[in-house]
Design an enzyme around this catalytic site. Structure first.
Site, PDB file in Angstrom:
ATOM      1  CG  ASP A  24     -17.508  10.731  -2.471  1.00 58.34           C
ATOM      2  OD1 ASP A  24     -16.896   9.661  -2.256  1.00 58.34           O
ATOM      3  OD2 ASP A  24     -18.089  11.358  -1.569  1.00 58.34           O
ATOM      4  CG  LEU A  25     -14.112  11.641   0.217  1.00 52.85           C
ATOM      5  CD1 LEU A  25     -13.468  10.867   1.367  1.00 52.85           C
ATOM      6  CD2 LEU A  25     -14.863  12.852   0.771  1.00 52.85           C
ATOM      7  NE  ARG A  33     -11.557   0.920  -4.309  1.00 54.12           N
ATOM      8  CZ  ARG A  33     -12.439   1.821  -4.698  1.00 54.12           C
ATOM      9  NH1 ARG A  33     -13.413   1.488  -5.491  1.00 54.12           N
ATOM     10  NH2 ARG A  33     -12.357   3.075  -4.269  1.00 54.12           N
ATOM     11  CB  ILE A  65     -12.774   1.406   7.542  1.00 50.90           C
ATOM     12  CG1 ILE A  65     -11.999   1.750   8.816  1.00 50.90           C
ATOM     13  CG2 ILE A  65     -12.204   2.125   6.304  1.00 50.90           C
ATOM     14  CD1 ILE A  65     -11.826   3.208   9.116  1.00 50.90           C
ATOM     15  CB  CYS A  73     -13.969  -3.975  -4.413  1.00 54.85           C
ATOM     16  SG  CYS A  73     -13.789  -3.320  -2.780  1.00 54.85           S
ATOM     17  CG  ASN A 113      -2.120  -0.949   0.983  1.00 58.17           C
ATOM     18  OD1 ASN A 113      -2.241  -1.557  -0.079  1.00 58.17           O
ATOM     19  ND2 ASN A 113      -2.979  -1.074   1.986  1.00 58.17           N
ATOM     20  NE  ARG A 126     -12.073   0.092  -1.149  1.00 58.43           N
ATOM     21  CZ  ARG A 126     -10.927  -0.583  -1.136  1.00 58.43           C
ATOM     22  NH1 ARG A 126     -10.923  -1.864  -1.416  1.00 58.43           N
ATOM     23  NH2 ARG A 126      -9.806   0.019  -0.841  1.00 58.43           N
ATOM     24  N   PRO A 127     -16.649   4.498  -2.954  1.00 58.46           N
ATOM     25  CG  PRO A 127     -17.851   6.194  -1.905  1.00 58.46           C
ATOM     26  CD  PRO A 127     -17.425   4.767  -1.731  1.00 58.46           C
ATOM     27  NE  ARG A 174      -5.637  -7.532  -5.388  1.00 57.29           N
ATOM     28  CZ  ARG A 174      -6.505  -6.751  -4.761  1.00 57.29           C
ATOM     29  NH1 ARG A 174      -7.640  -7.239  -4.321  1.00 57.29           N
ATOM     30  NH2 ARG A 174      -6.268  -5.472  -4.583  1.00 57.29           N
TER      31      ARG A 174
HETATM   32  C1  UD1 Z   1      -6.609   2.060   1.415  1.00 56.63           C
HETATM   33  C2  UD1 Z   1      -5.866   0.745   1.389  1.00 56.63           C
HETATM   34  C3  UD1 Z   1      -6.752  -0.385   1.910  1.00 56.63           C
HETATM   35  C4  UD1 Z   1      -7.290  -0.028   3.292  1.00 56.63           C
HETATM   36  C5  UD1 Z   1      -7.962   1.348   3.291  1.00 56.63           C
HETATM   37  C6  UD1 Z   1      -8.370   1.814   4.679  1.00 56.63           C
HETATM   38  C7  UD1 Z   1      -4.349   1.022  -0.477  1.00 56.63           C
HETATM   39  C8  UD1 Z   1      -3.970   0.632  -1.852  1.00 56.63           C
HETATM   40  N1  UD1 Z   1      -5.466   0.457   0.028  1.00 56.63           N
HETATM   41  O1  UD1 Z   1      -7.735   1.928   0.534  1.00 56.63           O
HETATM   42  O2  UD1 Z   1      -5.967  -1.579   1.974  1.00 56.63           O
HETATM   43  O3  UD1 Z   1      -8.232  -0.996   3.698  1.00 56.63           O
HETATM   44  O4  UD1 Z   1      -7.053   2.331   2.748  1.00 56.63           O
HETATM   45  O5  UD1 Z   1      -7.275   1.845   5.512  1.00 56.63           O
HETATM   46  O6  UD1 Z   1      -3.669   1.786   0.181  1.00 56.63           O
HETATM   47  N2  UD1 Z   1     -14.349   6.791   0.865  1.00 56.63           N
HETATM   48  C9  UD1 Z   1     -15.381   7.597   0.384  1.00 56.63           C
HETATM   49  N3  UD1 Z   1     -15.107   8.414  -0.668  1.00 56.63           N
HETATM   50  C10 UD1 Z   1     -13.876   8.476  -1.253  1.00 56.63           C
HETATM   51  C11 UD1 Z   1     -12.828   7.665  -0.739  1.00 56.63           C
HETATM   52  C12 UD1 Z   1     -13.114   6.837   0.329  1.00 56.63           C
HETATM   53  O7  UD1 Z   1     -16.505   7.567   0.895  1.00 56.63           O
HETATM   54  O8  UD1 Z   1     -13.687   9.249  -2.202  1.00 56.63           O
HETATM   55  C13 UD1 Z   1     -14.630   5.894   2.015  1.00 56.63           C
HETATM   56  C14 UD1 Z   1     -14.426   4.422   1.671  1.00 56.63           C
HETATM   57  O9  UD1 Z   1     -15.561   3.861   1.050  1.00 56.63           O
HETATM   58  C15 UD1 Z   1     -14.135   3.841   3.033  1.00 56.63           C
HETATM   59  C16 UD1 Z   1     -13.340   4.959   3.719  1.00 56.63           C
HETATM   60  O10 UD1 Z   1     -13.662   6.159   3.015  1.00 56.63           O
HETATM   61  O11 UD1 Z   1     -15.339   3.637   3.716  1.00 56.63           O
HETATM   62  C17 UD1 Z   1     -11.848   4.780   3.732  1.00 56.63           C
HETATM   63  O12 UD1 Z   1     -11.413   4.475   2.426  1.00 56.63           O
HETATM   64  P1  UD1 Z   1      -9.950   4.857   1.905  1.00 56.63           P
HETATM   65  O13 UD1 Z   1      -9.100   5.242   3.067  1.00 56.63           O
HETATM   66  O14 UD1 Z   1     -10.071   5.821   0.786  1.00 56.63           O
HETATM   67  O15 UD1 Z   1      -9.450   3.467   1.320  1.00 56.63           O
HETATM   68  P2  UD1 Z   1      -8.544   3.217   0.069  1.00 56.63           P
HETATM   69  O16 UD1 Z   1      -7.577   4.349  -0.112  1.00 56.63           O
HETATM   70  O17 UD1 Z   1      -9.372   2.802  -1.091  1.00 56.63           O
END
Ligand code: UD1
Length: 440
Positions: free
Chosen positions: A135-136, A103, A339, A127, A23, A132-133, A409
């Site tokens: 939008d942020l 992703r 999360i 997934c 990661n 996992r949107p 992976r």
């Molecule tokens: C990364 C990690 C993953 C880990 C996760 C949380 C990598 C490649 N993957 O995933 O292994 O489980 O952090 O520690 O580093 N969210 C929104 N909108 C957005 C982005 C996120 O609502 O635009 C939500 C997600 O659905 C989730 C939460 O925010 O509920 C945290 O997600 P995020 O920290 O973004 O996870 P990833 O970066 O995808």
């Protein structure tokens, strides 16, 4: 499809080298798009996700070359060295076929937009662990002046001239959004402030690498990060932080088998919240000159309550492994996942192995059983798969885990590392191509 066969019951004893963190490595690879000079990454893990990211970057026009495994003077593995050069990027599209398999591909969006003023990236979709949107990521880029449209499943992003620094408050802590915007802001015009930013060690690793490339960043490791944009970045050499989730997974395997294992290359500072829960469960984790030593201090594992949180809280990526461990505790435990909304796919599989777990919404109650029993089970996502390996290592009899491509992976040479500590584990290979690094 490959399967893994495990005969449980042997305590793990020995040492396990911890690889570079997947990661951290993935965003670091995407950062090569920010400069026309070479970025050289050492301590790289060799994993299916790394190959997917390499293939994605190669189709953008990045030139990549990866060394064989390197070793330090003491014979310990130092991972691989990957050189990436994005001097000749000729394609700004990240296609659906690559993005849907991983992703983290969406991490090319910020750097492409910052350096070339345009990008077309497939929407990743859902997934196994939730919707996992992104939008942020998109909202923050819009605040920086990007025009974003969603067309036929693709994000079309463009900006006149350069992105502009902005004051961005993330509604939710997001690792990926913080990383994407860190990279975008490094080349933006003016100052960007990120509030409610993610503080994970992998986010810090990216920020330190960007600094080494000439970015001006302060507040690394805090929830408020300030980035003063610069017109250009340069190449650098950077070593990937060790994988705290791989280390935690092996710690759970050592603990559940009543073993004694030294995890080489990992440090306590990035393992704090996980180490605390292990201690509470009766597993001692102590520092050694080479890493951390894990051994069970209590006769039986004790039940503990866990709530997943952004760093420095307990990581969601360790939830499934901890649940496997707690399934043999002498009393009950409560695990709450905050999360991701659908991260209990491992529960029915653990129950096939005699675990007693009840899920209510985002919480799971685990009543410890004296022993797990071997069974045929199915891997559903990366961390769910390794939780089944952990359970199988302690279970009575034979376990066969199907769909182990999920493990490839994120876990490098998993069977080899476990066999070195006495585990009875083997891969039953189907006639499939081995992992291959296809980039030029
Ligand atoms: C990364 C990690 C993953 C880990 C996760 C949380 C990598 C490649 N993957 O995933 O292994 O489980 O952090 O520690 O580093 N969210 C929104 N909108 C957005 C982005 C996120 O609502 O635009 C939500 C997600 O659905 C989730 C939460 O925010 O509920 C945290 O997600 P995020 O920290 O973004 O996870 P990833 O970066 O995808």
């Amino acid at each position: 499809m490959d399967k893994i066969r495990i005969i449980g019951g042997t305590p793990l004893v020995g040492s396990i080298p911890i690889s570079g963190a997947k990661n951290a490595a993935l965003p670091l690879m995407a950062a090569c798009l920010l400069t026309d000079e070479t970025l050289t990454l050492s301590n790289m893990p060799y994993l299916a996700d790394i190959i997917t990211m390499a293939n994605l970057l190669a189709q953008h026009g990045v030139h990549l070359s990866m060394s064989d495994q390197t070793r330090g003077p003491n014979g310990l593995s130092l991972g691989r060295i990957l050189s990436l050069n994005a001097a000749n990027v000729n394609n700004l599209t990240a296609p659906y076929d690559l993005v849907r398999t991983m992703r983290a591909s969406v991490l090319v969006l910020g750097p492409l937009l910052a350096r070339y003023g345009a990008a077309r990236v497939s929407l990743p979709g859902g997934c196994a662990i939730g919707t996992r949107p992104i939008d942020l990521h998109l909202k923050a880029l819009e605040q920086m002046g990007a025009e974003i449209e969603l067309v036929d499943g693709y994000i079309h992003a463009k900006v006149e001239n350069r992105l502009k620094g902005a004051d961005i408050t993330f509604e939710k802590v997001s690792v990926g959004a913080t990383e994407n915007i860190l990279m975008a802001a490094a080349l933006a015009e003016g100052t960007t402030t990120l509030r409610n930013a993610a503080r994970e060690p992998e986010v810090c690793d990216l920020a330190y690498c960007l600094q080494a490339m000439g970015a001006k960043i302060s507040g690394i490791g805090c929830d408020e990060i300030i980035i003063e944009g610069v017109p250009a970045l340069h190449g650098c050499q950077y070593s990937v932080v060790p994988d705290r989730i791989e280390a935690g997974s092996f710690a759970a395997a050592a603990a559940i088998t009543g073993g004694d294992v030294e995890l080489i290359g990992i440090t306590m500072d990035i393992m704090q919240s996980v180490a605390e829960k292990f201690e509470e469960a009766g597993v001692s984790i102590t520092e050694t000159p080479r890493g951390l030593r894990v051994r069970r201090s209590a006769e039986r594992i004790r039940g503990v309550d866990i709530m997943t949180q952004p760093y420095p809280g307990f990581p969601t990526d360790m939830q499934a492994q901890m649940m496997a461990l707690l399934s043999v505790a002498e009393d009950a435990s409560m695990v709450t996942e905050t999360i991701f909304e659908n991260r209990y796919m491992h529960v029915p599989e653990l129950m096939r192995m005699n675990a007693k777990i009840i899920v209510h919404g985002s919480s799971a109650m685990i009543r410890g059983v004296p022993e797990l029993k071997g069974a045929e089970v199915m891997a559903t996502d990366l961390r769910a798969s390794v939780s089944l390996v952990i359970a199988a290592l302690a279970a009575v009899g034979e376990t066969v885990i199907h769909r182990v491509y999920h493990l490839d992976r994120g876990y490098e040479r998993l069977e080899e590392k476990l066999v070195r500590c006495g585990a009875q584990i083997e891969r039953i290979t189907s006639a499939k191509q081995p992992l291959r690094f296809e980039a030029a």
